[in-house]
Design a protein around this motif. Structure first.
Motif, PDB file in Angstrom:
ATOM      1  N   SER A 236      82.453  -7.225 -24.218  1.00 39.77           N
ATOM      2  CA  SER A 236      82.828  -7.806 -22.926  1.00 39.77           C
ATOM      3  C   SER A 236      81.947  -9.005 -22.586  1.00 39.77           C
ATOM      4  CB  SER A 236      82.725  -6.742 -21.830  1.00 39.77           C
ATOM      5  OG  SER A 236      82.989  -7.301 -20.561  1.00 39.77           O
ATOM      6  N   ARG A 237      80.635  -8.864 -22.793  1.00 44.76           N
ATOM      7  CA  ARG A 237      79.722  -9.977 -22.502  1.00 44.76           C
ATOM      8  C   ARG A 237      79.992 -11.160 -23.425  1.00 44.76           C
ATOM      9  NH1 ARG A 237      75.102  -8.966 -19.484  1.00 44.76           N
ATOM     10  NH2 ARG A 237      74.817 -11.223 -19.691  1.00 44.76           N
ATOM     11  N   GLY A 238      80.259 -10.880 -24.699  1.00 46.25           N
ATOM     12  CA  GLY A 238      80.564 -11.960 -25.627  1.00 46.25           C
ATOM     13  C   GLY A 238      81.832 -12.692 -25.254  1.00 46.25           C
ATOM     14  N   GLY A 239      82.857 -11.929 -24.806  1.00 48.30           N
ATOM     15  CA  GLY A 239      84.101 -12.556 -24.390  1.00 48.30           C
ATOM     16  C   GLY A 239      83.938 -13.392 -23.134  1.00 48.30           C
ATOM     17  N   GLU A 240      83.148 -12.897 -22.169  1.00 43.82           N
ATOM     18  CA  GLU A 240      82.946 -13.640 -20.930  1.00 43.82           C
ATOM     19  C   GLU A 240      82.178 -14.929 -21.170  1.00 43.82           C
ATOM     20  OE1 GLU A 240      80.918 -10.919 -18.412  1.00 43.82           O
ATOM     21  OE2 GLU A 240      82.632  -9.571 -18.174  1.00 43.82           O
ATOM     22  N   GLY A 241      81.141 -14.846 -21.996  1.00 47.61           N
ATOM     23  CA  GLY A 241      80.312 -16.026 -22.228  1.00 47.61           C
ATOM     24  C   GLY A 241      80.818 -16.920 -23.342  1.00 47.61           C
ATOM     25  N   GLY A 242      81.800 -16.448 -24.121  1.00 44.24           N
ATOM     26  CA  GLY A 242      82.316 -17.247 -25.221  1.00 44.24           C
ATOM     27  C   GLY A 242      81.356 -17.360 -26.386  1.00 44.24           C
ATOM     28  N   ASP A 243      80.386 -16.442 -26.477  1.00 40.24           N
ATOM     29  CA  ASP A 243      79.384 -16.530 -27.540  1.00 40.24           C
ATOM     30  C   ASP A 243      78.905 -15.125 -27.889  1.00 40.24           C
ATOM     31  OD1 ASP A 243      77.450 -17.212 -29.335  1.00 40.24           O
ATOM     32  OD2 ASP A 243      76.097 -18.148 -27.888  1.00 40.24           O
ATOM     33  N   PHE A 244      79.287 -14.628 -29.062  1.00 41.65           N
ATOM     34  CA  PHE A 244      78.853 -13.302 -29.489  1.00 41.65           C
ATOM     35  C   PHE A 244      77.418 -13.302 -30.026  1.00 41.65           C
ATOM     36  CE2 PHE A 244      83.505 -12.537 -29.922  1.00 41.65           C
ATOM     37  CZ  PHE A 244      83.570 -11.454 -29.070  1.00 41.65           C
ATOM     38  N   THR A 245      76.850 -14.500 -30.267  1.00 42.78           N
ATOM     39  CA  THR A 245      75.485 -14.565 -30.814  1.00 42.78           C
ATOM     40  C   THR A 245      74.421 -14.550 -29.728  1.00 42.78           C
ATOM     41  OG1 THR A 245      75.506 -16.997 -30.858  1.00 42.78           O
ATOM     42  CG2 THR A 245      76.343 -15.843 -32.807  1.00 42.78           C
ATOM     43  N   ALA A 246      74.832 -14.658 -28.453  1.00 41.46           N
ATOM     44  CA  ALA A 246      73.858 -14.586 -27.368  1.00 41.46           C
ATOM     45  C   ALA A 246      73.231 -13.196 -27.342  1.00 41.46           C
ATOM     46  CB  ALA A 246      74.537 -14.887 -26.033  1.00 41.46           C
ATOM     47  N   PRO A 247      71.908 -13.099 -27.077  1.00 42.21           N
ATOM     48  CA  PRO A 247      71.238 -11.787 -27.112  1.00 42.21           C
ATOM     49  C   PRO A 247      71.896 -10.746 -26.218  1.00 42.21           C
ATOM     50  CG  PRO A 247      69.619 -13.547 -26.993  1.00 42.21           C
ATOM     51  CD  PRO A 247      70.958 -14.195 -26.825  1.00 42.21           C
ATOM     52  N   GLY A 248      72.390 -11.169 -25.047  1.00 45.30           N
ATOM     53  CA  GLY A 248      73.015 -10.222 -24.133  1.00 45.30           C
ATOM     54  C   GLY A 248      74.302  -9.629 -24.656  1.00 45.30           C
ATOM     55  N   ALA A 249      74.918 -10.283 -25.639  1.00 44.43           N
ATOM     56  CA  ALA A 249      76.134  -9.760 -26.261  1.00 44.43           C
ATOM     57  C   ALA A 249      75.860  -9.168 -27.633  1.00 44.43           C
ATOM     58  CB  ALA A 249      77.181 -10.869 -26.371  1.00 44.43           C
ATOM     59  N   LEU A 250      75.029  -9.855 -28.415  1.00 43.76           N
ATOM     60  CA  LEU A 250      74.807  -9.439 -29.800  1.00 43.76           C
ATOM     61  C   LEU A 250      74.043  -8.123 -29.892  1.00 43.76           C
ATOM     62  CD1 LEU A 250      75.064 -10.107 -32.803  1.00 43.76           C
ATOM     63  CD2 LEU A 250      72.911 -11.386 -32.615  1.00 43.76           C
ATOM     64  N   LEU A 251      72.959  -7.983 -29.112  1.00 48.43           N
ATOM     65  CA  LEU A 251      72.117  -6.781 -29.238  1.00 48.43           C
ATOM     66  C   LEU A 251      72.873  -5.500 -28.865  1.00 48.43           C
ATOM     67  CD1 LEU A 251      68.677  -8.142 -27.945  1.00 48.43           C
ATOM     68  CD2 LEU A 251      69.426  -7.761 -30.307  1.00 48.43           C
ATOM     69  N   PRO A 252      73.567  -5.437 -27.706  1.00 47.48           N
ATOM     70  CA  PRO A 252      74.319  -4.199 -27.422  1.00 47.48           C
ATOM     71  C   PRO A 252      75.454  -3.955 -28.400  1.00 47.48           C
ATOM     72  CG  PRO A 252      74.728  -5.858 -25.730  1.00 47.48           C
ATOM     73  CD  PRO A 252      73.608  -6.363 -26.562  1.00 47.48           C
ATOM     74  N   THR A 253      76.082  -5.027 -28.914  1.00 52.70           N
ATOM     75  CA  THR A 253      77.158  -4.839 -29.886  1.00 52.70           C
ATOM     76  C   THR A 253      76.628  -4.212 -31.165  1.00 52.70           C
ATOM     77  OG1 THR A 253      78.385  -6.740 -28.997  1.00 52.70           O
ATOM     78  CG2 THR A 253      78.969  -5.986 -31.213  1.00 52.70           C
ATOM     79  N   LEU A 254      75.504  -4.730 -31.669  1.00 53.38           N
ATOM     80  CA  LEU A 254      74.920  -4.186 -32.894  1.00 53.38           C
ATOM     81  C   LEU A 254      74.427  -2.760 -32.684  1.00 53.38           C
ATOM     82  CD1 LEU A 254      72.921  -7.276 -34.243  1.00 53.38           C
ATOM     83  CD2 LEU A 254      75.101  -6.355 -35.077  1.00 53.38           C
ATOM     84  N   ALA A 255      73.790  -2.510 -31.524  1.00 53.28           N
ATOM     85  CA  ALA A 255      73.298  -1.162 -31.247  1.00 53.28           C
ATOM     86  C   ALA A 255      74.462  -0.176 -31.145  1.00 53.28           C
ATOM     87  CB  ALA A 255      72.485  -1.161 -29.953  1.00 53.28           C
ATOM     88  N   GLY A 256      75.530  -0.576 -30.462  1.00 53.96           N
ATOM     89  CA  GLY A 256      76.692   0.292 -30.338  1.00 53.96           C
ATOM     90  C   GLY A 256      77.350   0.553 -31.677  1.00 53.96           C
ATOM     91  N   ALA A 257      77.465  -0.486 -32.509  1.00 57.79           N
ATOM     92  CA  ALA A 257      78.058  -0.312 -33.832  1.00 57.79           C
ATOM     93  C   ALA A 257      77.221   0.613 -34.699  1.00 57.79           C
ATOM     94  CB  ALA A 257      78.234  -1.672 -34.507  1.00 57.79           C
ATOM     95  N   ALA A 258      75.885   0.495 -34.601  1.00 60.77           N
ATOM     96  CA  ALA A 258      74.996   1.356 -35.396  1.00 60.77           C
ATOM     97  C   ALA A 258      75.121   2.815 -34.964  1.00 60.77           C
ATOM     98  CB  ALA A 258      73.546   0.883 -35.244  1.00 60.77           C
ATOM     99  N   LEU A 259      75.184   3.063 -33.657  1.00 58.26           N
ATOM    100  CA  LEU A 259      75.334   4.432 -33.169  1.00 58.26           C
ATOM    101  C   LEU A 259      76.689   5.008 -33.569  1.00 58.26           C
ATOM    102  CD1 LEU A 259      73.781   4.130 -29.591  1.00 58.26           C
ATOM    103  CD2 LEU A 259      72.924   5.558 -31.467  1.00 58.26           C
ATOM    104  N   ALA A 260      77.736   4.198 -33.484  1.00 58.71           N
ATOM    105  CA  ALA A 260      79.064   4.675 -33.879  1.00 58.71           C
ATOM    106  C   ALA A 260      79.112   4.990 -35.372  1.00 58.71           C
ATOM    107  CB  ALA A 260      80.118   3.625 -33.516  1.00 58.71           C
ATOM    108  N   ALA A 261      78.474   4.139 -36.186  1.00 54.26           N
ATOM    109  CA  ALA A 261      78.446   4.391 -37.627  1.00 54.26           C
ATOM    110  C   ALA A 261      77.666   5.666 -37.946  1.00 54.26           C
ATOM    111  CB  ALA A 261      77.823   3.198 -38.347  1.00 54.26           C
ATOM    112  N   ALA A 262      76.562   5.879 -37.234  1.00 53.89           N
ATOM    113  CA  ALA A 262      75.777   7.096 -37.440  1.00 53.89           C
ATOM    114  C   ALA A 262      76.591   8.326 -37.056  1.00 53.89           C
ATOM    115  CB  ALA A 262      74.486   7.028 -36.624  1.00 53.89           C
ATOM    116  N   PHE A 263      77.391   8.204 -35.986  1.00 47.93           N
ATOM    117  CA  PHE A 263      78.240   9.327 -35.598  1.00 47.93           C
ATOM    118  C   PHE A 263      79.273   9.637 -36.682  1.00 47.93           C
ATOM    119  CE2 PHE A 263      82.322  10.746 -33.976  1.00 47.93           C
ATOM    120  CZ  PHE A 263      81.954  11.963 -33.422  1.00 47.93           C
ATOM    121  N   VAL A 264      79.907   8.603 -37.220  1.00 45.45           N
ATOM    122  CA  VAL A 264      80.918   8.808 -38.262  1.00 45.45           C
ATOM    123  C   VAL A 264      80.314   9.535 -39.451  1.00 45.45           C
ATOM    124  CG1 VAL A 264      82.384   7.628 -39.935  1.00 45.45           C
ATOM    125  CG2 VAL A 264      82.340   6.856 -37.559  1.00 45.45           C
TER     126      VAL A 264
END
Length: 473
Positions: A236-264
């Motif tokens: 959501s933050r990446g879409g609003e700001g138009g930049d997925f590389t911004a820390p406010g978008a990239l860090l939660p995205t990577l953390a969420g993806a890592a937790l989801a992968a660990a769950f799988v």
């Protein structure tokens, strides 16, 4: 002679049971539709009222948009618990709990005194809303036999017909004629009526045996729920700001993806995971999940494009844009009613890929028309209607097909997985198309690129759809 009598008794049994089963299914569908209409209307009404809420609380629009974000994050966090809750306390009690949370959250939101309290109370609403869809769908699927599954799921699609058409008009009227509190207070009588109907009409749950009741997979919950919330927040933050590389978008995205992968990884090893991913071993369910992943990514991601194009590129008012977008929702809902019934009689492999092709062609036409100067508005609306017809053929029929052949005890896990799949990929599509549009600019080139990407995603859904059953139900 005894064999003949036994055969006659066996053949008569379904006919004798059918009326009782039909009555139970009808009662369940009536309750679930009422609750779903309330939830869908609430989301569309709040989206219309964001500007009024910003003025009422003297808060910037970026802050008030968190009322929608908080709802979505709470939704994502609670959906994974739906299957466990139904196994532990029963589907009826889980549904009543969801209704209480949603109605209580509505009352609290109407009493909010500042933006922060409103955001918190919207999260309470989200906890209830996150359980309404998977629990309601599970109850319907358990009561419907294979021959009636499509018709039952078609009725569950009625809120999709009512919400996008009535929600913006009702929300605009409430904020203009009354006050912002009424966008939440309107849920109270509907919530109370649904609670009364659910308590009276839903079949009582069998008492749970403590020895056989499922245990809550706490490690899985601590991975999946925060993982989904972080992933959706980052997107959501990446879409609003138009930049997925911004820390406010990239860090939660990577953390969420890592937790989801660990769950799988964990879910495939433990005996009682929070979400049964072994459902994907079923070819039909896996094909349905993949079809919906591509399709919801393109379809729901594109929903922000129509109003934006009509207002910013064509200079129309919000009310006029809403009226022009409403026929698309109507086309989706009406077609869904027809197609969901046809999937009981027609091979899904013939019906659903055809719908995906029609939707992709409509989206491609939207890309061509919005990327051309001077095109009449009616042509853009007509392209949207073609896309809506295709979407109605794909969405609910695919859900029906994916879950139809599963045993009853796996219905809860299936409906939970379908809900998570739709929520996740709709967010991915919204973020992706927002970034594409923002990167090129809100102009003909930007809309052509965004609509074109959505058309590609819809076309890709044809590939897994061709792996759906080639036989009738």
């Amino acid at each position: 002679m005894s064999t003949a009598r036994a055969s006659a008794s066996a053949s008569a049994a379904p006919g004798a049971a059918a009326p009782a089963g039909s009555r139970a299914l009808g009662k369940t569908v009536a309750v679930v539709i009422t609750g779903s209409v309330m939830a869908v209307l609430d989301m569309t009404i709040v989206n219309v009222a964001l500007g009024r809420l910003s003025a009422a609380f003297h808060a910037p629009l970026e802050t008030i948009q968190w009322t929608a974000t908080a709802y979505t994050l709470a939704l994502a966090a609670v959906i994974p618990t739906a299957a466990w809750a139904m196994g532990r306390i029963g589907a009826k009690r889980a549904y009543l709990t969801a209704l209480v949370l949603f109605t209580l959250g509505s009352l609290l939101a109407a009493c909010a005194w500042n933006a922060s309290s409103l955001i918190a109370f919207r999260a309470v609403q989200g906890l209830g809303g996150g359980l309404l869809m998977p629990v309601g769908m599970t109850m319907v699927m358990r009561n419907a036999d294979r021959a009636r599954m499509g018709r039952a799921m078609a009725l569950l699609g009625l809120p999709i017909l009512v919400g996008p058409v009535a929600g913006p008009m009702l929300g605009g009227w409430l904020v203009d004629s009354a006050s912002w509190q009424w966008i939440f207070l309107v849920n109270l009588p509907v919530g109370a009526a649904t609670l009364a109907l659910a308590a009276k009409l839903l079949a009582p749950d069998a008492p749970a045996d403590p020895a056989s009741a499922p245990r809550l997979d706490v490690p899985g919950l601590l991975m999946l729920s925060p993982g989904l919330a972080l992933l959706l927040f980052g997107l959501s933050r990446g879409g609003e700001g138009g930049d997925f590389t911004a820390p406010g978008a990239l860090l939660p995205t990577l953390a969420g993806a890592a937790l989801a992968a660990a769950f799988v990884r964990r879910a495939l090893k433990v005996r009682e995971p929070l979400l049964d991913l072994r459902l994907l071993h079923d070819r039909t369910f896996a094909a349905g999940i993949a079809t919906l992943a591509f399709f919801t990514c393109g379809y729901f991601g594109s929903m922000l494009l129509g109003p934006m194009y009509l207002q910013q590129a064509r200079g129309l008012s919000a009310s006029a844009a809403g009226l022009l977008v409403a026929p698309v929702g109507l086309a989706v809902g009406v077609t869904m009613q027809i197609a969901s019934r046809r999937v009981d009689k027609v091979a899904p492999r013939r019906l659903i890929p055809a719908g995906a092709v029609v939707a992709a062609l409509g989206m491609a036409a939207s890309a061509l028309l919005t990327g051309t100067e001077g095109v009449p508005v009616w042509q853009v609306v007509a392209a949207g209607l073609v896309m809506g017809v295709g979407a109605g053929i794909v969405l609910m029929p695919t859900m029906t097909t994916a879950s139809r052949d599963l045993p009853g005890e796996r219905m809860a896990a299936a409906s939970t997985a379908l809900s998570i799949n739709s929520q996740l990929w709709a967010s991915v599509g919204t973020a992706l198309l927002s970034v594409l549009l923002g990167g090129v600019g809100v102009g003909p080139a930007g809309f052509r690129l965004a609509y074109g990407a959505a058309a590609v995603l819809l076309a890709l859904s044809v590939i897994p759809a061709l792996r759906l059953p080639g036989r009738r139900a």
